[in-house]
Design a protein around this motif. Structure first.
Motif, PDB file in Angstrom:
ATOM      1  N   ASP A  78       7.514  41.896 -78.406  1.00 12.68           N
ATOM      2  CA  ASP A  78       8.568  41.305 -79.228  1.00 12.68           C
ATOM      3  C   ASP A  78       8.288  41.688 -80.680  1.00 12.68           C
ATOM      4  O   ASP A  78       7.772  40.897 -81.480  1.00 12.68           O
ATOM      5  CB  ASP A  78       8.570  39.785 -79.050  1.00 12.68           C
ATOM      6  N   THR A  79       8.624  42.926 -81.047  1.00 14.96           N
ATOM      7  CA  THR A  79       8.229  43.480 -82.341  1.00 14.96           C
ATOM      8  C   THR A  79       8.767  42.708 -83.550  1.00 14.96           C
ATOM      9  O   THR A  79       8.045  42.565 -84.540  1.00 14.96           O
ATOM     10  CB  THR A  79       8.639  44.959 -82.425  1.00 14.96           C
ATOM     11  N   PRO A  80      10.005  42.207 -83.548  1.00 15.71           N
ATOM     12  CA  PRO A  80      10.426  41.410 -84.715  1.00 15.71           C
ATOM     13  C   PRO A  80       9.566  40.174 -84.928  1.00 15.71           C
ATOM     14  O   PRO A  80       9.246  39.820 -86.064  1.00 15.71           O
ATOM     15  CB  PRO A  80      11.874  41.036 -84.373  1.00 15.71           C
ATOM     16  N   LEU A  81       9.165  39.536 -83.844  1.00 14.41           N
ATOM     17  CA  LEU A  81       8.340  38.337 -83.947  1.00 14.41           C
ATOM     18  C   LEU A  81       6.927  38.693 -84.407  1.00 14.41           C
ATOM     19  O   LEU A  81       6.319  37.972 -85.210  1.00 14.41           O
ATOM     20  CB  LEU A  81       8.293  37.619 -82.600  1.00 14.41           C
ATOM     21  N   ILE A  82       6.390  39.810 -83.930  1.00 16.92           N
ATOM     22  CA  ILE A  82       5.057  40.257 -84.355  1.00 16.92           C
ATOM     23  C   ILE A  82       5.050  40.566 -85.839  1.00 16.92           C
ATOM     24  O   ILE A  82       4.157  40.144 -86.582  1.00 16.92           O
ATOM     25  CB  ILE A  82       4.628  41.493 -83.541  1.00 16.92           C
ATOM     26  N   THR A  83       6.036  41.326 -86.285  1.00 15.96           N
ATOM     27  CA  THR A  83       6.128  41.681 -87.703  1.00 15.96           C
ATOM     28  C   THR A  83       6.258  40.436 -88.570  1.00 15.96           C
ATOM     29  O   THR A  83       5.592  40.302 -89.607  1.00 15.96           O
ATOM     30  CB  THR A  83       7.331  42.610 -87.942  1.00 15.96           C
ATOM     31  N   ALA A  84       7.112  39.507 -88.163  1.00 20.13           N
ATOM     32  CA  ALA A  84       7.323  38.283 -88.942  1.00 20.13           C
ATOM     33  C   ALA A  84       6.050  37.448 -89.007  1.00 20.13           C
ATOM     34  O   ALA A  84       5.742  36.851 -90.052  1.00 20.13           O
ATOM     35  CB  ALA A  84       8.462  37.472 -88.326  1.00 20.13           C
ATOM     36  N   TYR A  85       5.284  37.398 -87.922  1.00 18.14           N
ATOM     37  CA  TYR A  85       4.052  36.609 -87.919  1.00 18.14           C
ATOM     38  C   TYR A  85       3.029  37.183 -88.890  1.00 18.14           C
ATOM     39  O   TYR A  85       2.389  36.442 -89.645  1.00 18.14           O
ATOM     40  CB  TYR A  85       3.461  36.557 -86.511  1.00 18.14           C
ATOM     41  N   VAL A  86       2.862  38.507 -88.882  1.00 22.31           N
ATOM     42  CA  VAL A  86       1.910  39.140 -89.802  1.00 22.31           C
ATOM     43  C   VAL A  86       2.310  38.869 -91.254  1.00 22.31           C
ATOM     44  O   VAL A  86       1.457  38.552 -92.099  1.00 22.31           O
ATOM     45  CB  VAL A  86       1.828  40.650 -89.521  1.00 22.31           C
ATOM     46  N   ILE A  87       3.595  38.977 -91.539  1.00 26.21           N
ATOM     47  CA  ILE A  87       4.079  38.697 -92.891  1.00 26.21           C
ATOM     48  C   ILE A  87       3.863  37.223 -93.238  1.00 26.21           C
ATOM     49  O   ILE A  87       3.472  36.878 -94.366  1.00 26.21           O
ATOM     50  CB  ILE A  87       5.565  39.073 -93.011  1.00 26.21           C
ATOM     51  N   PHE A  88       4.086  36.354 -92.280  1.00 25.89           N
ATOM     52  CA  PHE A  88       3.916  34.920 -92.489  1.00 25.89           C
ATOM     53  C   PHE A  88       2.463  34.580 -92.830  1.00 25.89           C
ATOM     54  O   PHE A  88       2.190  33.836 -93.778  1.00 25.89           O
ATOM     55  CB  PHE A  88       4.357  34.180 -91.227  1.00 25.89           C
ATOM     56  N   VAL A  89       1.502  35.145 -92.087  1.00 14.84           N
ATOM     57  CA  VAL A  89       0.085  34.888 -92.373  1.00 14.84           C
ATOM     58  C   VAL A  89      -0.288  35.455 -93.739  1.00 14.84           C
ATOM     59  O   VAL A  89      -1.025  34.828 -94.510  1.00 14.84           O
ATOM     60  CB  VAL A  89      -0.803  35.491 -91.265  1.00 14.84           C
ATOM     61  N   GLY A  90       0.212  36.640 -94.052  1.00 16.88           N
ATOM     62  CA  GLY A  90      -0.047  37.202 -95.373  1.00 16.88           C
ATOM     63  C   GLY A  90       0.498  36.334 -96.487  1.00 16.88           C
ATOM     64  O   GLY A  90      -0.135  36.167 -97.543  1.00 16.88           O
ATOM     65  N   LEU A  91       1.680  35.756 -96.269  1.00 23.71           N
ATOM     66  CA  LEU A  91       2.277  34.870 -97.267  1.00 23.71           C
ATOM     67  C   LEU A  91       1.418  33.632 -97.486  1.00 23.71           C
ATOM     68  O   LEU A  91       1.267  33.163 -98.618  1.00 23.71           O
ATOM     69  CB  LEU A  91       3.680  34.474 -96.818  1.00 23.71           C
ATOM     70  N   ILE A  92       0.842  33.113 -96.414  1.00 25.07           N
ATOM     71  CA  ILE A  92      -0.040  31.943 -96.541  1.00 25.07           C
ATOM     72  C   ILE A  92      -1.246  32.278 -97.411  1.00 25.07           C
ATOM     73  O   ILE A  92      -1.648  31.503 -98.285  1.00 25.07           O
ATOM     74  CB  ILE A  92      -0.482  31.445 -95.152  1.00 25.07           C
ATOM     75  N   PHE A  93      -1.849  33.454 -97.182  1.00 23.78           N
ATOM     76  CA  PHE A  93      -2.984  33.873 -98.000  1.00 23.78           C
ATOM     77  C   PHE A  93      -2.584  33.980 -99.471  1.00 23.78           C
ATOM     78  O   PHE A  93      -3.306  33.512-100.361  1.00 23.78           O
ATOM     79  CB  PHE A  93      -3.514  35.224 -97.513  1.00 23.78           C
TER      80      PHE A  93
END
Length: 325
Positions: free
Chosen positions: A285-300
């Motif tokens: 599920d590539t859109p969900l994978i991409t969004a999760y990586v961006i989400f974790v980066g945003l938290i950092f």
């Protein structure tokens, strides 16, 4: 302060751009998303037509440009599996992950500060040697092994605590959490201890080393020379300055714990974003994978900025702008 905020905002935008570029670039190497979207009976011609319709055959920069133009509007795409916007899917699971991170953070604060301070005040005691030995062992054991051992002892052998799931939740002022039910708290104990085990040894040693350094400073020696009570010297003078670097490291590690929930949530089948991320990988599920990586980066990025601001407010001697007086 305003100059610092503008500077950090620009830096955050650059970092998020790089994170989005990397996250979007790796999705082409994760497999064929059509494998989960269509059945085996679909012909190759139909698959190619569907790829074209979904834009999967477009050049990378075209796909990335389309992604960025939507992302700045808050649209990171739709999940192939859930058939919903990925932002909504992640936010649905985020509450469970933040609940786990919050519980682990409480354990770290409540345990590391007293043990670290005691170890600094009594550096040669037998208990201090035990604490330091525990911290070395804790750093050496992977989180998934800690989780498995806790599950085996307290769930399988003793049967005291549940081994998987989030348990019963209740809603209080719009917050749906397991903190408000006994069953939810029982399900939360083992996962939160496992997640806390990643950072707990580090914070014990950090508090101890900073406390030892504070106790050797001139102002502490002067406070003792004035005849102040030992407890006042320890907890009002030394501990206050010990907390400054601890706050800095702690804020950065919050993002790390969110990322590490992948292992903890997998072992305990905790329905959070980490477990969701692994399921997204299995389903390509590539859109969900991409969004999760961006989400974790945003938290950092957000936590680092907030920690810098908080550090400057607590310690007025820090020059946030980086300019000389």
């Amino acid at each position: 302060m305003f100059t610092f905020l503008v500077k950090r905002l620009v830096q955050a935008l650059v970092v998020m751009f790089v994170i989005s570029l990397v996250a979007f670039a790796i999705q082409d190497n994760l497999g064929d998303p059509l494998r989960e979207l269509v059945g085996q009976s679909v012909s190759e011609a139909e698959r190619d037509a569907l790829r074209t319709e979904m834009g999967l055959n477009d050049p990378f920069m075209v796909k990335y440009g389309r992604f960025i133009s939507k992302a700045v509007q808050g649209d990171l795409g739709n999940s192939y599996f859930f058939k919903r916007p990925v932002v909504d899917v992640i936010l649905d699971k985020l509450v469970a992950t933040l609940e786990l991170v919050f519980a682990a953070s409480l354990i770290i604060v409540v345990v590391s500060i007293p043990l670290g301070v005691y170890s600094a005040i009594h550096p040669n005691s037998a208990l201090t040697k035990v604490i330091m030995g525990f911290s070395i062992v804790g750093i050496s054991i992977p989180v998934f092994l800690t989780a498995i051992m806790l599950m085996y002892v307290f769930s399988i052998e003793l049967g005291w605590l549940p081994s998987f799931g989030r348990g019963e939740t209740a809603n209080l002022l719009g917050w749906e959490s397991g903190f408000f039910t006994l069953d939810g708290l029982a399900h939360l104990i083992l996962p939160s201890i496992s997640l806390a085990s990643i950072m707990l040894p580090l914070f014990i040693r950090l508090v101890r080393s900073e406390m030892l350094e504070a106790l050797s400073t001139e102002y502490v020696k002067f406070a003792r020379a004035k005849g102040l009570a030992q407890n006042k010297v320890y907890y009002q003078h030394a501990l206050k300055n010990t907390m400054l670097p601890v706050i800095t490291v702690g804020g950065v590690q919050i993002g790390t714990m969110v990322a590490y929930t992948i292992l903890t949530e997998t072992v305990f089948q905790w329905p959070g974003t980490g477990f969701l991320f692994l399921e997204a990988i299995n389903r390509v599920d590539t859109p969900l994978i991409t969004a999760y990586v961006i989400f974790v980066g945003l938290i950092f990025v957000v936590t680092n900025t907030l920690v810098d601001l908080l550090y400057g407010l607590i310690n007025p001697t820090v020059n946030l702008t980086g300019k000389g007086a």
